[in-house]
Design a protein around this motif. Structure first.
Motif, PDB file in Angstrom:
ATOM      1  N   HIS A   5       0.805  -1.214   0.000  1.00 53.85           N
ATOM      2  CA  HIS A   5       0.000   0.000   0.000  1.00 53.85           C
ATOM      3  C   HIS A   5       0.846   1.275   0.000  1.00 53.85           C
ATOM      4  O   HIS A   5       0.309   2.361   0.166  1.00 53.85           O
ATOM      5  N   THR A   6       2.153   1.167  -0.190  1.00 51.27           N
ATOM      6  CA  THR A   6       3.011   2.329  -0.020  1.00 51.27           C
ATOM      7  C   THR A   6       2.690   3.449  -0.989  1.00 51.27           C
ATOM      8  O   THR A   6       2.631   4.609  -0.615  1.00 51.27           O
ATOM      9  N   THR A   7       2.493   3.153  -2.277  1.00 50.70           N
ATOM     10  CA  THR A   7       2.344   4.194  -3.279  1.00 50.70           C
ATOM     11  C   THR A   7       0.934   4.760  -3.342  1.00 50.70           C
ATOM     12  O   THR A   7       0.748   5.922  -3.667  1.00 50.70           O
ATOM     13  N   LYS A   8      -0.093   3.963  -3.042  1.00 50.35           N
ATOM     14  CA  LYS A   8      -1.476   4.413  -3.160  1.00 50.35           C
ATOM     15  C   LYS A   8      -2.322   3.739  -2.089  1.00 50.35           C
ATOM     16  O   LYS A   8      -2.083   2.602  -1.722  1.00 50.35           O
ATOM     17  N   ASP A   9      -3.372   4.485  -1.616  1.00 52.52           N
ATOM     18  CA  ASP A   9      -4.320   3.865  -0.699  1.00 52.52           C
ATOM     19  C   ASP A   9      -5.175   2.838  -1.438  1.00 52.52           C
ATOM     20  O   ASP A   9      -5.598   1.846  -0.859  1.00 52.52           O
ATOM     21  N   GLN A  10      -5.450   3.096  -2.711  1.00 48.09           N
ATOM     22  CA  GLN A  10      -6.265   2.185  -3.519  1.00 48.09           C
ATOM     23  C   GLN A  10      -5.463   1.777  -4.749  1.00 48.09           C
ATOM     24  O   GLN A  10      -5.562   2.421  -5.799  1.00 48.09           O
ATOM     25  N   PRO A  11      -4.653   0.741  -4.669  1.00 49.08           N
ATOM     26  CA  PRO A  11      -3.865   0.323  -5.834  1.00 49.08           C
ATOM     27  C   PRO A  11      -4.773  -0.162  -6.961  1.00 49.08           C
ATOM     28  O   PRO A  11      -5.862  -0.678  -6.724  1.00 49.08           O
ATOM     29  N   HIS A  12      -4.321   0.034  -8.180  1.00 49.05           N
ATOM     30  CA  HIS A  12      -5.044  -0.377  -9.386  1.00 49.05           C
ATOM     31  C   HIS A  12      -4.709  -1.851  -9.633  1.00 49.05           C
ATOM     32  O   HIS A  12      -3.589  -2.183 -10.020  1.00 49.05           O
ATOM     33  N   ILE A  13      -5.671  -2.751  -9.384  1.00 46.14           N
ATOM     34  CA  ILE A  13      -5.396  -4.193  -9.369  1.00 46.14           C
ATOM     35  C   ILE A  13      -6.175  -4.911 -10.455  1.00 46.14           C
ATOM     36  O   ILE A  13      -7.369  -4.672 -10.646  1.00 46.14           O
ATOM     37  N   CYS A  14      -5.485  -5.807 -11.171  1.00 37.11           N
ATOM     38  CA  CYS A  14      -6.121  -6.691 -12.149  1.00 37.11           C
ATOM     39  C   CYS A  14      -5.851  -8.136 -11.742  1.00 37.11           C
ATOM     40  O   CYS A  14      -4.712  -8.492 -11.426  1.00 37.11           O
ATOM     41  N   VAL A  15      -6.895  -8.960 -11.749  1.00 36.75           N
ATOM     42  CA  VAL A  15      -6.762 -10.378 -11.428  1.00 36.75           C
ATOM     43  C   VAL A  15      -7.005 -11.187 -12.699  1.00 36.75           C
ATOM     44  O   VAL A  15      -8.055 -11.065 -13.329  1.00 36.75           O
ATOM     45  N   LEU A  16      -6.023 -12.002 -13.067  1.00 39.72           N
ATOM     46  CA  LEU A  16      -6.139 -12.885 -14.226  1.00 39.72           C
ATOM     47  C   LEU A  16      -6.380 -14.301 -13.723  1.00 39.72           C
ATOM     48  O   LEU A  16      -5.525 -14.879 -13.049  1.00 39.72           O
ATOM     49  N   ILE A  17      -7.558 -14.872 -14.017  1.00 38.13           N
ATOM     50  CA  ILE A  17      -7.924 -16.202 -13.535  1.00 38.13           C
ATOM     51  C   ILE A  17      -7.877 -17.192 -14.688  1.00 38.13           C
ATOM     52  O   ILE A  17      -8.482 -16.964 -15.741  1.00 38.13           O
ATOM     53  N   ASN A  18      -7.195 -18.306 -14.472  1.00 39.06           N
ATOM     54  CA  ASN A  18      -7.182 -19.386 -15.465  1.00 39.06           C
ATOM     55  C   ASN A  18      -8.469 -20.188 -15.335  1.00 39.06           C
ATOM     56  O   ASN A  18      -8.756 -20.767 -14.284  1.00 39.06           O
ATOM     57  N   ALA A  19      -9.242 -20.256 -16.412  1.00 38.44           N
ATOM     58  CA  ALA A  19     -10.538 -20.937 -16.384  1.00 38.44           C
ATOM     59  C   ALA A  19     -10.422 -22.430 -16.150  1.00 38.44           C
ATOM     60  O   ALA A  19     -11.397 -23.076 -15.770  1.00 38.44           O
ATOM     61  N   SER A  20      -9.239 -23.004 -16.359  1.00 42.94           N
ATOM     62  CA  SER A  20      -9.099 -24.458 -16.231  1.00 42.94           C
ATOM     63  C   SER A  20      -8.286 -24.874 -15.008  1.00 42.94           C
ATOM     64  O   SER A  20      -8.009 -26.046 -14.828  1.00 42.94           O
ATOM     65  N   SER A  21      -7.917 -23.929 -14.147  1.00 42.92           N
ATOM     66  CA  SER A  21      -7.133 -24.269 -12.960  1.00 42.92           C
ATOM     67  C   SER A  21      -8.034 -24.682 -11.815  1.00 42.92           C
ATOM     68  O   SER A  21      -9.131 -24.157 -11.635  1.00 42.92           O
ATOM     69  N   GLY A  22      -7.560 -25.637 -11.020  1.00 46.30           N
ATOM     70  CA  GLY A  22      -8.239 -26.002  -9.793  1.00 46.30           C
ATOM     71  C   GLY A  22      -9.481 -26.844  -9.996  1.00 46.30           C
ATOM     72  O   GLY A  22      -9.890 -27.163 -11.099  1.00 46.30           O
ATOM     73  N   LYS A  23     -10.107 -27.207  -8.877  1.00 42.36           N
ATOM     74  CA  LYS A  23     -11.262 -28.096  -8.896  1.00 42.36           C
ATOM     75  C   LYS A  23     -12.579 -27.339  -8.924  1.00 42.36           C
ATOM     76  O   LYS A  23     -13.585 -27.847  -9.389  1.00 42.36           O
ATOM     77  N   GLN A  24     -12.601 -26.103  -8.396  1.00 37.03           N
ATOM     78  CA  GLN A  24     -13.861 -25.413  -8.267  1.00 37.03           C
ATOM     79  C   GLN A  24     -14.250 -24.638  -9.518  1.00 37.03           C
ATOM     80  O   GLN A  24     -15.386 -24.185  -9.640  1.00 37.03           O
ATOM     81  N   GLY A  25     -13.348 -24.486 -10.484  1.00 44.61           N
ATOM     82  CA  GLY A  25     -13.663 -23.798 -11.723  1.00 44.61           C
ATOM     83  C   GLY A  25     -13.549 -22.298 -11.582  1.00 44.61           C
ATOM     84  O   GLY A  25     -13.496 -21.740 -10.490  1.00 44.61           O
ATOM     85  N   ALA A  26     -13.518 -21.621 -12.743  1.00 45.69           N
ATOM     86  CA  ALA A  26     -13.297 -20.181 -12.755  1.00 45.69           C
ATOM     87  C   ALA A  26     -14.442 -19.422 -12.108  1.00 45.69           C
ATOM     88  O   ALA A  26     -14.226 -18.410 -11.440  1.00 45.69           O
ATOM     89  N   ASP A  27     -15.694 -19.875 -12.295  1.00 44.79           N
ATOM     90  CA  ASP A  27     -16.833 -19.144 -11.752  1.00 44.79           C
ATOM     91  C   ASP A  27     -16.787 -19.100 -10.228  1.00 44.79           C
ATOM     92  O   ASP A  27     -16.980 -18.049  -9.613  1.00 44.79           O
ATOM     93  N   GLY A  28     -16.550 -20.251  -9.601  1.00 47.27           N
ATOM     94  CA  GLY A  28     -16.469 -20.289  -8.151  1.00 47.27           C
ATOM     95  C   GLY A  28     -15.302 -19.480  -7.622  1.00 47.27           C
ATOM     96  O   GLY A  28     -15.439 -18.751  -6.631  1.00 47.27           O
ATOM     97  N   ALA A  29     -14.142 -19.598  -8.271  1.00 45.96           N
ATOM     98  CA  ALA A  29     -12.974 -18.839  -7.841  1.00 45.96           C
ATOM     99  C   ALA A  29     -13.208 -17.348  -8.037  1.00 45.96           C
ATOM    100  O   ALA A  29     -12.862 -16.536  -7.159  1.00 45.96           O
ATOM    101  N   ARG A  30     -13.794 -16.984  -9.156  1.00 40.06           N
ATOM    102  CA  ARG A  30     -14.036 -15.554  -9.418  1.00 40.06           C
ATOM    103  C   ARG A  30     -14.945 -14.948  -8.361  1.00 40.06           C
ATOM    104  O   ARG A  30     -14.681 -13.851  -7.849  1.00 40.06           O
ATOM    105  N   ALA A  31     -16.015 -15.650  -8.004  1.00 38.67           N
ATOM    106  CA  ALA A  31     -16.959 -15.131  -7.010  1.00 38.67           C
ATOM    107  C   ALA A  31     -16.270 -14.912  -5.669  1.00 38.67           C
ATOM    108  O   ALA A  31     -16.474 -13.892  -5.003  1.00 38.67           O
ATOM    109  N   ARG A  32     -15.444 -15.880  -5.265  1.00 42.27           N
ATOM    110  CA  ARG A  32     -14.764 -15.759  -3.972  1.00 42.27           C
ATOM    111  C   ARG A  32     -13.710 -14.653  -3.993  1.00 42.27           C
ATOM    112  O   ARG A  32     -13.555 -13.913  -3.008  1.00 42.27           O
ATOM    113  N   ILE A  33     -12.986 -14.520  -5.111  1.00 41.57           N
ATOM    114  CA  ILE A  33     -11.978 -13.466  -5.222  1.00 41.57           C
ATOM    115  C   ILE A  33     -12.644 -12.095  -5.207  1.00 41.57           C
ATOM    116  O   ILE A  33     -12.209 -11.176  -4.500  1.00 41.57           O
TER     117      ILE A  33
END
Length: 312
Positions: A5-33
């Motif tokens: 958080h040093t440079t900004k109180d609200q950092p500009h963040i992008c999350v790249l999710i692999n649709a085929s990673s893990g057991k719960q799938g991209a939709d479940g992971a996206r919702a939790r993230i």
């Protein structure tokens, strides 16, 4: 070294999710993230990667959009693909581990729970992390020739039929080694070492944590900024099955007479001009000779504040 958080109180963040990673799938992971970032009061743009690739293209798009933090949400292969684009560009990488083994995240004490990983991204510290390359392609844990790329080919088919699990991964090892054809003939040159080998498997490791998990020596090479290259003996098919079992049980160094070479740069010449290569669980075709390098400080990752730079 600075906190996230040093440079900004609200950092500009992008999350790249692999649709085929893990057991719960991209939709479940996206919702939790999404929920985890919302609960923290920090907005983040979520982008789901299409199945089958385009990881580097998506990572470059996030770079072009000038995000402060680009988060790799996926397994080791996804994280390595994004890291390969971010390295040397000065953009900080966050990690949300969604894979089967998560060796890279575990080596940096990054939690495997999604909510805890997001909290770390917002409150952790930035640390430089060494990477490895093979013919310019980035790897974070290991790169291999021979049996392991063949195992990955079988694993992909097994995952399609039965889903992702560690049991399915180990089954792929058994099936592949029972049917494997013939070993590689390679010539290795590194820091005065020059020798020709006939081997079913050669792999370079850039992760001391993974060495410990596999029961292998060589941490001193990684601590010194070198790769640890292991060359397996040519023991025949049944010998390979035994060796695979020893690796799985963490008894490799005690029971398998690997040749171990530590160097910052390694050249491998192969009898076959084009070979399957596995990097962090992802398979591709590359042309020999193979140029492997250990590269320090080109990648910055958010890790726990008490985690120092250096060996992982």
């Amino acid at each position: 070294m600075t906190d996230a958080h040093t440079t900004k109180d609200q950092p500009h963040i992008c999350v790249l999710i692999n649709a085929s990673s893990g057991k719960q799938g991209a939709d479940g992971a996206r919702a939790r993230i999404e929920k985890a970032f919302q609960s923290a009061g920090t907005p983040a743009e979520i982008r789901v990667l299409a199945k089958g690739g385009q990881i580097s293209t998506s990572a470059q798009g996030a770079l072009d959009d000038e995000f402060d933090i680009i988060v790799a949400a996926g397994g080791d292969g996804t994280i390595a693909g994004i890291a390969g684009t971010l390295r040397g560009n000065g953009t900080v990488m966050g990690i949300v581990p969604l894979g089967t083994f998560n060796y890279f995240a575990r080596s940096l004490d990054i939690p495997e729970d999604i909510e805890s990983a997001v909290e770390l991204i917002l409150n952790g510290a930035q640390r430089p992390v060494p990477i490895g390359t093979i013919n310019g392609h980035t790897f974070l844990n290991n790169a291999s020739l021979g049996a392991y790329p063949a195992i990955l080919r079988t694993r992909e088919e097994t995952y399609r039929k039965w889903g992702r699990s560690r049991l399915a991964a180990y089954w792929s090892v058994l099936v592949t080694l029972v049917t494997l054809r013939r070993p590689l003939k390679i010539h290795i040159e590194a820091d005065g070492y020059a020798r020709t080998h006939r081997t079913p498997l050669a792999f370079a490791v850039n992760n001391a944590f993974q060495l410990r998990q596999m029961g292998l020596e060589g941490e001193e090479h990684i601590a010194a900024g070198r790769l640890a290259l292991f060359v397996a003996p040519d023991t025949g098919r049944w010998g390979m099955l035994k060796n695979a079992a020893m690796l799985a049980m963490g008894r490799a160094q005690r029971d398998i007479p690997f040749d171990l070479i530590g160097a910052k740069q390694i050249t491998i010449t192969a009898h076959r001009k084009r070979n399957d290569v596995a990097c962090d669980g992802e398979r591709s075709r590359m042309r020999a000779p193979f140029d492997l390098r250990a590269i320090p400080d080109e990648l910055t990752v958010i890790v726990p504040k008490d985690r120092q730079a250096g060996t992982r």
